[in-house]
Design a protein around this motif. Structure first.
Motif, PDB file in Angstrom:
ATOM      1  N   PRO A   8       1.710  -1.049  -2.272  1.00 36.46           N
ATOM      2  CA  PRO A   8       3.003  -1.231  -1.596  1.00 36.46           C
ATOM      3  C   PRO A   8       4.190  -0.853  -2.487  1.00 36.46           C
ATOM      4  O   PRO A   8       5.192  -0.340  -1.988  1.00 36.46           O
ATOM      5  CB  PRO A   8       3.029  -2.720  -1.260  1.00 36.46           C
ATOM      6  CG  PRO A   8       1.592  -3.117  -1.191  1.00 36.46           C
ATOM      7  CD  PRO A   8       0.901  -2.261  -2.210  1.00 36.46           C
ATOM      8  N   GLN A   9       4.077  -1.084  -3.796  1.00 38.35           N
ATOM      9  CA  GLN A   9       5.163  -0.702  -4.705  1.00 38.35           C
ATOM     10  C   GLN A   9       5.338   0.812  -4.738  1.00 38.35           C
ATOM     11  O   GLN A   9       6.467   1.307  -4.766  1.00 38.35           O
ATOM     12  CB  GLN A   9       4.891  -1.226  -6.125  1.00 38.35           C
ATOM     13  CG  GLN A   9       4.992  -2.717  -6.253  1.00 38.35           C
ATOM     14  CD  GLN A   9       3.677  -3.424  -5.913  1.00 38.35           C
ATOM     15  OE1 GLN A   9       2.670  -2.787  -5.601  1.00 38.35           O
ATOM     16  NE2 GLN A   9       3.689  -4.741  -5.959  1.00 38.35           N
ATOM     17  N   ALA A  10       4.232   1.538  -4.742  1.00 35.33           N
ATOM     18  CA  ALA A  10       4.319   3.000  -4.751  1.00 35.33           C
ATOM     19  C   ALA A  10       4.896   3.523  -3.435  1.00 35.33           C
ATOM     20  O   ALA A  10       5.670   4.481  -3.422  1.00 35.33           O
ATOM     21  CB  ALA A  10       2.947   3.613  -5.007  1.00 35.33           C
ATOM     22  N   ALA A  11       4.543   2.879  -2.326  1.00 37.24           N
ATOM     23  CA  ALA A  11       5.092   3.287  -1.033  1.00 37.24           C
ATOM     24  C   ALA A  11       6.600   3.031  -0.985  1.00 37.24           C
ATOM     25  O   ALA A  11       7.359   3.850  -0.469  1.00 37.24           O
ATOM     26  CB  ALA A  11       4.388   2.549   0.098  1.00 37.24           C
ATOM     27  N   ALA A  12       7.026   1.894  -1.535  1.00 42.51           N
ATOM     28  CA  ALA A  12       8.465   1.586  -1.574  1.00 42.51           C
ATOM     29  C   ALA A  12       9.199   2.594  -2.446  1.00 42.51           C
ATOM     30  O   ALA A  12      10.284   3.064  -2.089  1.00 42.51           O
ATOM     31  CB  ALA A  12       8.676   0.171  -2.102  1.00 42.51           C
ATOM     32  N   VAL A  67       1.986   2.669   4.513  1.00 37.41           N
ATOM     33  CA  VAL A  67       1.325   2.642   3.206  1.00 37.41           C
ATOM     34  C   VAL A  67       0.098   3.540   3.333  1.00 37.41           C
ATOM     35  O   VAL A  67      -0.775   3.303   4.169  1.00 37.41           O
ATOM     36  CB  VAL A  67       0.930   1.205   2.810  1.00 37.41           C
ATOM     37  CG1 VAL A  67       0.188   1.211   1.485  1.00 37.41           C
ATOM     38  CG2 VAL A  67       2.150   0.315   2.735  1.00 37.41           C
ATOM     39  N   MET A  68       0.036   4.592   2.538  1.00 37.26           N
ATOM     40  CA  MET A  68      -1.068   5.549   2.587  1.00 37.26           C
ATOM     41  C   MET A  68      -2.339   4.929   2.012  1.00 37.26           C
ATOM     42  O   MET A  68      -2.262   4.016   1.188  1.00 37.26           O
ATOM     43  CB  MET A  68      -0.712   6.812   1.796  1.00 37.26           C
ATOM     44  CG  MET A  68       0.523   7.513   2.281  1.00 37.26           C
ATOM     45  SD  MET A  68       0.244   8.116   3.936  1.00 37.26           S
ATOM     46  CE  MET A  68       1.861   8.728   4.314  1.00 37.26           C
ATOM     47  N   GLU A  75       2.058  -1.445  14.786  1.00 39.47           N
ATOM     48  CA  GLU A  75       1.234  -0.422  15.431  1.00 39.47           C
ATOM     49  C   GLU A  75      -0.117  -0.280  14.747  1.00 39.47           C
ATOM     50  O   GLU A  75      -0.672   0.809  14.647  1.00 39.47           O
ATOM     51  CB  GLU A  75       1.974   0.913  15.462  1.00 39.47           C
ATOM     52  CG  GLU A  75       3.292   0.865  16.209  1.00 39.47           C
ATOM     53  CD  GLU A  75       4.112   2.132  16.040  1.00 39.47           C
ATOM     54  OE1 GLU A  75       3.685   3.041  15.302  1.00 39.47           O
ATOM     55  OE2 GLU A  75       5.188   2.204  16.644  1.00 39.47           O
ATOM     56  N   GLY A  76      -0.639  -1.372  14.241  1.00 39.13           N
ATOM     57  CA  GLY A  76      -1.954  -1.361  13.612  1.00 39.13           C
ATOM     58  C   GLY A  76      -1.975  -0.822  12.195  1.00 39.13           C
ATOM     59  O   GLY A  76      -3.042  -0.606  11.632  1.00 39.13           O
ATOM     60  N   HIS A  77      -0.818  -0.586  11.603  1.00 37.83           N
ATOM     61  CA  HIS A  77      -0.735  -0.051  10.250  1.00 37.83           C
ATOM     62  C   HIS A  77       0.141  -0.947   9.390  1.00 37.83           C
ATOM     63  O   HIS A  77       1.118  -1.524   9.866  1.00 37.83           O
ATOM     64  CB  HIS A  77      -0.139   1.360  10.252  1.00 37.83           C
ATOM     65  CG  HIS A  77      -0.920   2.346  11.062  1.00 37.83           C
ATOM     66  ND1 HIS A  77      -2.119   2.866  10.641  1.00 37.83           N
ATOM     67  CD2 HIS A  77      -0.671   2.894  12.275  1.00 37.83           C
ATOM     68  CE1 HIS A  77      -2.574   3.704  11.562  1.00 37.83           C
ATOM     69  NE2 HIS A  77      -1.711   3.731  12.571  1.00 37.83           N
TER      70      HIS A  77
END
Length: 96
Positions: free
Chosen positions: A45-49, A39-40, A21-23
């Motif tokens: 990506p590690q912090a999002a996980a 992912v903010m 969806e474009g993100h």
């Protein structure tokens, strides 16, 4: 000097980055479920996980604690103490 301690926080999980969806999103697979989070901006990506697994861990602990509290509640007097199988529709958690 190396740290002799190792935190196995993410053990049992596998992660992948997906463009949906474009993100950019992190998708986590483990313990029979698939979770996904965006992912903010400014987040690795590690912090999002880590954030994703932490929120799932908190949710599971809350469900477990609610289940424990429910077990400690005394049965009403009109319910007989014989072993009866409760219908599965009364369960909040369905394991499949």
């Amino acid at each position: 000097m190396t740290n002799p301690f190792r935190l196995r926080w993410l053990q049992g999980w596998t992660f992948q980055l997906v463009l949906m969806e474009g993100h950019v999103q992190v998708e986590a697979h483990g313990f029979g479920i698939c979770l996904r989070t965006a992912v903010m901006p400014g987040e690795s990506p590690q912090a999002a996980a880590d954030r994703l697994v932490l929120s799932e861990d908190r949710r599971r602990r809350a469900l477990h604690n609610a289940w424990i509290r429910g077990k400690d509640v005394a049965q009403p007097t009109e319910v007989s103490s014989t072993k009866e199988v409760a219908p599965s529709s009364n369960s909040l958690v369905v394991v499949g």
